[in-house]
Design a protein around this motif. Structure first.
Motif, PDB file in Angstrom:
ATOM      1  N   CYS A 129      41.596  37.052  32.843  1.00  0.00           N
ATOM      2  CA  CYS A 129      41.153  35.947  33.703  1.00  0.00           C
ATOM      3  C   CYS A 129      39.679  35.579  33.454  1.00  0.00           C
ATOM      4  CB  CYS A 129      41.346  36.304  35.177  1.00  0.00           C
ATOM      5  SG  CYS A 129      43.046  36.684  35.586  1.00  0.00           S
ATOM      6  N   GLY A 130      39.044  36.229  32.510  1.00  0.00           N
ATOM      7  CA  GLY A 130      37.661  35.868  32.182  1.00  0.00           C
ATOM      8  C   GLY A 130      36.649  36.406  33.177  1.00  0.00           C
ATOM      9  N   GLU A 131      36.488  37.720  33.174  1.00  0.00           N
ATOM     10  CA  GLU A 131      35.446  38.396  33.982  1.00  0.00           C
ATOM     11  C   GLU A 131      35.524  38.054  35.475  1.00  0.00           C
ATOM     12  OE1 GLU A 131      33.160  40.516  32.564  1.00  0.00           O
ATOM     13  OE2 GLU A 131      33.854  40.182  30.520  1.00  0.00           O
ATOM     14  N   LYS A 132      36.740  37.905  36.003  1.00  0.00           N
ATOM     15  CA  LYS A 132      36.859  37.592  37.440  1.00  0.00           C
ATOM     16  C   LYS A 132      36.848  38.873  38.289  1.00  0.00           C
ATOM     17  CE  LYS A 132      37.124  33.112  37.281  1.00  0.00           C
ATOM     18  NZ  LYS A 132      36.662  32.912  35.895  1.00  0.00           N
ATOM     19  N   ASP A 133      36.679  40.008  37.619  1.00  0.00           N
ATOM     20  CA  ASP A 133      36.664  41.280  38.347  1.00  0.00           C
ATOM     21  C   ASP A 133      35.513  41.356  39.338  1.00  0.00           C
ATOM     22  OD1 ASP A 133      35.426  41.306  35.641  1.00  0.00           O
ATOM     23  OD2 ASP A 133      34.546  43.194  36.357  1.00  0.00           O
ATOM     24  N   LYS A 134      34.433  40.636  39.030  1.00  0.00           N
ATOM     25  CA  LYS A 134      33.248  40.751  39.892  1.00  0.00           C
ATOM     26  C   LYS A 134      33.399  39.970  41.186  1.00  0.00           C
ATOM     27  CE  LYS A 134      30.375  41.489  35.887  1.00  0.00           C
ATOM     28  NZ  LYS A 134      31.412  41.228  34.870  1.00  0.00           N
ATOM     29  N   GLU A 135      34.220  38.937  41.163  1.00  0.00           N
ATOM     30  CA  GLU A 135      34.363  38.103  42.366  1.00  0.00           C
ATOM     31  C   GLU A 135      35.704  38.304  43.074  1.00  0.00           C
ATOM     32  OE1 GLU A 135      35.619  33.808  40.895  1.00  0.00           O
ATOM     33  OE2 GLU A 135      33.999  34.618  39.666  1.00  0.00           O
ATOM     34  N   ALA A 136      36.587  39.081  42.458  1.00  0.00           N
ATOM     35  CA  ALA A 136      37.947  39.206  43.017  1.00  0.00           C
ATOM     36  C   ALA A 136      37.969  40.032  44.312  1.00  0.00           C
ATOM     37  CB  ALA A 136      38.856  39.848  41.989  1.00  0.00           C
ATOM     38  N   LYS A 137      38.972  39.733  45.142  1.00  0.00           N
ATOM     39  CA  LYS A 137      39.179  40.508  46.376  1.00  0.00           C
ATOM     40  C   LYS A 137      40.293  41.529  46.147  1.00  0.00           C
ATOM     41  CE  LYS A 137      38.238  36.475  49.276  1.00  0.00           C
ATOM     42  NZ  LYS A 137      38.870  35.576  50.240  1.00  0.00           N
ATOM     43  N   ARG A 138      40.479  42.405  47.119  1.00  0.00           N
ATOM     44  CA  ARG A 138      41.493  43.453  46.976  1.00  0.00           C
ATOM     45  C   ARG A 138      42.380  43.510  48.212  1.00  0.00           C
ATOM     46  NH1 ARG A 138      45.180  46.390  45.035  1.00  0.00           N
ATOM     47  NH2 ARG A 138      44.769  48.430  44.128  1.00  0.00           N
ATOM     48  N   MET A 139      43.686  43.378  48.015  1.00  0.00           N
ATOM     49  CA  MET A 139      44.630  43.596  49.129  1.00  0.00           C
ATOM     50  C   MET A 139      45.013  45.080  49.143  1.00  0.00           C
ATOM     51  SD  MET A 139      47.192  40.305  48.893  1.00  0.00           S
ATOM     52  CE  MET A 139      48.530  40.998  49.842  1.00  0.00           C
ATOM     53  N   ARG A 140      44.984  45.676  50.321  1.00  0.00           N
ATOM     54  CA  ARG A 140      45.356  47.089  50.456  1.00  0.00           C
ATOM     55  C   ARG A 140      46.577  47.192  51.342  1.00  0.00           C
ATOM     56  NH1 ARG A 140      40.548  51.266  51.658  1.00  0.00           N
ATOM     57  NH2 ARG A 140      42.397  52.527  51.954  1.00  0.00           N
ATOM     58  N   PHE A 141      47.622  47.826  50.872  1.00  0.00           N
ATOM     59  CA  PHE A 141      48.832  47.997  51.691  1.00  0.00           C
ATOM     60  C   PHE A 141      49.595  49.234  51.216  1.00  0.00           C
ATOM     61  CE2 PHE A 141      49.320  44.891  48.317  1.00  0.00           C
ATOM     62  CZ  PHE A 141      50.372  45.413  47.578  1.00  0.00           C
ATOM     63  N   SER A 142      50.399  49.762  52.121  1.00  0.00           N
ATOM     64  CA  SER A 142      51.210  50.931  51.767  1.00  0.00           C
ATOM     65  C   SER A 142      52.696  50.623  51.784  1.00  0.00           C
ATOM     66  CB  SER A 142      50.936  52.085  52.733  1.00  0.00           C
ATOM     67  OG  SER A 142      49.649  52.568  52.536  1.00  0.00           O
ATOM     68  N   THR A 143      53.059  49.443  52.315  1.00  0.00           N
ATOM     69  CA  THR A 143      54.473  49.036  52.255  1.00  0.00           C
ATOM     70  C   THR A 143      54.518  47.571  51.849  1.00  0.00           C
ATOM     71  OG1 THR A 143      54.660  48.182  54.509  1.00  0.00           O
ATOM     72  CG2 THR A 143      55.047  50.545  54.222  1.00  0.00           C
ATOM     73  N   LEU A 144      55.668  47.171  51.351  1.00  0.00           N
ATOM     74  CA  LEU A 144      55.825  45.762  50.955  1.00  0.00           C
ATOM     75  C   LEU A 144      56.519  44.972  52.071  1.00  0.00           C
ATOM     76  CD1 LEU A 144      56.761  46.223  47.188  1.00  0.00           C
ATOM     77  CD2 LEU A 144      54.646  45.290  48.101  1.00  0.00           C
ATOM     78  N   THR A 145      56.262  45.338  53.310  1.00  0.00           N
ATOM     79  CA  THR A 145      56.848  44.591  54.423  1.00  0.00           C
ATOM     80  C   THR A 145      55.977  43.368  54.709  1.00  0.00           C
ATOM     81  OG1 THR A 145      55.604  45.935  55.962  1.00  0.00           O
ATOM     82  CG2 THR A 145      57.859  46.628  55.524  1.00  0.00           C
ATOM     83  N   GLU A 146      56.613  42.355  55.277  1.00  0.00           N
ATOM     84  CA  GLU A 146      55.910  41.096  55.538  1.00  0.00           C
ATOM     85  C   GLU A 146      54.667  41.337  56.400  1.00  0.00           C
ATOM     86  OE1 GLU A 146      58.390  37.932  56.990  1.00  0.00           O
ATOM     87  OE2 GLU A 146      56.647  36.880  57.805  1.00  0.00           O
TER      88      GLU A 146
END
Lengths: 693, 73
Positions: A129-146
């Motif tokens: 994605c062209g060095e988007k690691d610096k601006e990217a966000k992170r979703m944290r979850f332990s299940t794939l429920t809605e």
């Protein structure tokens, strides 16, 4: 109109779940580009592009030099299709993600929240994605429920989880440096000595793991049993025959055992004491991945790798939480009551879940182990939206019942011990009954809870000994490891990670270093371990790899830098490689002997049925170049047996005798034909018109 | 220079360094067997060479020691 949000998921199934959860209508549009699936969703006016990876799309590779060069310490990260054979499909994924990234101005990693997942997301964001690691966000979850996915999206961390990423990078880089250099050192030594290319692999964790199996095998092969005697006694009391236990579990001499038999057999004993004791047994702790793998092996015979695969499939179907966890804890945030309410809607679990729901407080009996990223494994309560296969059903049921059992009460058992005296010797009757089932009720059929009810007995009562025999027994060698117990040992020694241990055990099988479910080291495994131990004991030592593990854990905790740990790892392996290089010729000689032996074994078909003393081998004619089977006694002038072979395809001895005639058989695989078994006997009664099966 | 009775590698004594533990275990085991069953050295080796719990190296070495008439040290 602004650009959209690009969400990177780890796998296609996870991408679909995420897109469905985040789309306002729950119906994202599935699109394809170059055959790569992605999902277009709309959420509160925002356009979301959810694109999956295919596991790791990037890998560590050497920065320069040829594929046989070693030592290699200059490394780089590159797309897998450039670094590995058979990874060409990753090119299309990278190109597609790269194109889609141009349609977005916000980037989120929604890969599994662990070392591997964080690294997968990071590499894609950085390189594709062209060095988007610096601006990217992170979703944290332990299940794939809605519910959890929506929460993870709305509360996404403003930046990636860099300590996990750095730990992941370090782990891959260290493993590459160790694995590639050591394997090349061994393989190159063989090639230079014998001119043969034969891969002899080892690695930072693989070496010590193989050493565990070899050491156990040596212990078994060198085991001298010791005789002892056990008293087998039966008494008749209140009209019932009961087994009585002698006071000593083992009697060391035959003389003493005989004396007990002679003095007690057929005699009347007297009850001297009757004691009852109440024993409370706490519920089990919630599953972490190691506990689940051990229990699934015990109950269903699933290997750790198989259990992991099934658990992953259940997770991707949003039926259970993330399985690669070390935690034995279930925090309040998972809403256990809500999960039990959902389970109470399922016919199989309704009655048990309702019993738990009737309790005022629902608290799990947790274990000690923790995991900062995920809780213990638990069912989400979501009903399956597809038909589960039999293995998935078994594992899912086990996880649900274990989850419920952790919230149940202790079980209470009463044990009864009756002491009988006979001719100055003591014997015991033992009984037990369950007073309160507690958690046992929730964990059936995975726990038995057996009872042994004794008739009413009182002190002073007479008991007739109807049988007293001395049975000769022998001490037994330690058991061989199975994949589950070996995985436990790796955990205990803290080598490998929860994500890699099962795979390393599988590699030992693939390399033919071990065989059978009860893991026995093969001759090749023995030889490789011995040579490694002789030339560089550090490779098979648990200490070196365990120290490295703890250094890498320090990176994860933000206490150490990747660069420093990598430099330390190189400092450790350098002298080992220098030693191997300096003794390359000696090493090559020994390994070549092993290779020769292995290749000979691979060509050995079995005993010659014609002369009865020679061995049949797959050979190649020097004159015509054609392959055939010939007897080892040919060169001694004792046997001329030879048999033609198909000239196309691969041929391997099966090790099995033909069921029709008992002659050796070979497995043949040829392009465009179904594999078949070839019996060497031209007159085999099973052959119809010269055709084999 | 002799050959190891178990693996036939070159060896100064009955067994090579790799298999010295097997020999040691057989010697140590005899004391326990003698106490338990009052067996002679030869009877011990004979029983050991056929015992299903004895390791394969132990069975092989016991059999060869018996064949060679090696006495208890």
């Amino acid at each position: 109109m602004g650009k959209g949000v690009l969400i990177i998921a780890e796998k296609p199934d996870a991408a679909q779940r995420i897109a469905e959860a985040l789309d306002d209508r729950g119906k994202p549009k599935k699109s394809m580009r170059r055959g790569i699936p992605y999902f277009l969703a709309s959420r509160k006016g925002e356009s979301l592009i959810v694109v999956p990876a295919l596991g790791h799309l990037y890998t560590v590779c050497q920065a320069k030099g040829g594929r046989d060069d070693y030592p290699i310490f200059e490394i780089d990260w590159a797309p897998r299709y450039l670094a590995e054979r058979g990874a060409s499909q990753t090119k299309l994924w990278i190109e597609t993600i790269s194109e889609l990234s141009k349609e977005a101005d916000t980037f989120i990693s929604a890969c599994d929240f662990d070392i591997e997942g964080s690294l997968i997301g990071y590499n894609i964001l950085k390189y594709a994605c062209g060095e988007k690691d610096k601006e990217a966000k992170r979703m944290r979850f332990s299940t794939l429920t809605e519910r959890e996915l929506v929460k993870a999206y709305e509360n996404a961390s403003p930046q990636l989880d860099f300590p996990l990423i750095e730990a992941g990078r370090a782990r891959h880089e260290v493993d590459f440096i160790y694995g590639v250099n050591l394997t090349r050192a061994l393989t190159s030594a063989v090639a230079k000595e014998s001119g043969r290319y034969f891969t002899i692999s080892t690695g930072r964790v693989q070496g010590p793991t193989l050493h565990f199996v070899v050491e156990r095998e040596k212990e078994i092969l060198s085991f001298v049993p010791t005789p002892y005697w056990k008293i087998d006694a039966m008494v008749k009391v209140s009209g019932r025959s009961l087994e009585a236990l002698y006071e000593k579990d083992r009697i060391e001499t035959f003389g003493e055992a005989q004396e007990v038999v002679e003095k007690c057999g057929g005699k009347i004993g007297l009850i001297k004491d009757v004691r009852t004791r109440r024993i409370a047994q706490a519920p089990p702790t919630p599953f972490n991945i190691g506990d689940l793998q051990a229990e699934a092996y015990r109950l269903f015979g699933f290997t750790p790798l198989r259990t992991l695969g099934i658990a992953e499939a259940l997770y991707l179907s949003a039926l259970i939480s993330y399985p690669r966890t070390s935690s034995q804890k279930l925090p309040a945030t998972i809403d256990s009551r809500g999960i039990l309410e959902a389970l109470a809607q399922m016919p199989d679990y309704k009655a048990l879940a309702q019993q738990l729901l009737s309790k005022e407080r629902i608290l799990p009996h947790e274990g000690e182990k923790e995991d900062s990223a995920h809780p213990a494994i638990y069912p989400t309560g979501k009903a399956p939206d597809r038909e589960l296969n039999p293995s998935e059903k078994k594992l899912y049921d086990l996880i649900v019942k274990r989850f419920m059992a952790t919230f149940a009460e202790e079980s209470l058992r009463e044990s009864l011990r009756v002491e009988i005296e006979n001719s100055g010797y003591k014997f015991f009757l033992q009984g037990s009954r369950i007073l309160e089932e507690g958690w046992l009720r929730f964990y059936r059929p995975y726990v038995k809870g057996e009872e042994k009810i004794l008739p009413p007995l009182k002190v002073g009562q007479e008991v007739l000994f109807i049988k007293v025999e001395a049975l000769e027994k022998f001490t037994e060698p330690p058991p061989r490891f199975n994949p589950s117990s070996l995985l436990r040992l790796m955990e205990d020694w803290q080598i490998g990670t929860k994500a890699t241990r099962a795979e390393i055990i599988d590699t030992l099988y693939k390399r033919n270093y071990v065989r059978d479910e009860r893991m026995a080291a093969t001759e090749l495994g023995f030889d490789v371990d011995e040579v490694l131990g002789k030339f560089s004991p550090a490779i098979i030592s648990v200490d070196m790899t365990r120290e490295l593990e703890s250094r890498m854990d320090a990176i994860e905790k933000g206490l150490e830098t990747r660069e420093k740990v990598l430099a330390e790892a190189i400092d450790r392996i350098k002298p080992v490689l220098e030693e191997l290089k300096a003794r390359e010729r000696e090493l090559g000689e020994q390994l070549s002997l092993i290779v020769r032996k292995v290749l000979q074994q691979q060509r050995s078909v079995g005993a010659c049925p014609v002369c009865g003393t020679g061995t049949l081998f797959i050979l190649r004619s020097r004159r015509t170049g054609k392959r055939f089977v010939g007897c080892s006694n040919f060169f001694k002038g004792l046997c001329k047996a030879s048999f033609p072979l198909p000239q196309r395809g691969t041929i391997k001895p099966t090790g099995d005798a033909c069921q029709g005639c008992g002659w050796p058989t070979l497995g043949v695989k040829a392009l465009g034909r179904r594999p078949w078994i070839l019996c060497l006997n031209p007159s085999c009664p099973k052959k119809a018109g010269g055709e084999d099966r | 220079m002799n050959k190891c009775l178990i693996c036939e590698r070159k060896s100064e004594s009955l067994v090579c360094e790799q298999h010295s533990k097997v020999y040691k275990n057989i010697l140590e085991g005899y004391e326990l067997w003698k106490k338990a069953k009052g067996l002679s050295w030869n009877d011990y080796l004979s029983e050991l060479s056929e015992n299903r719990y004895a390791g394969a190296w132990v069975r092989l070495l016991a059999k060869k020691m018996l064949e060679l008439g090696i006495r208890a040290p």
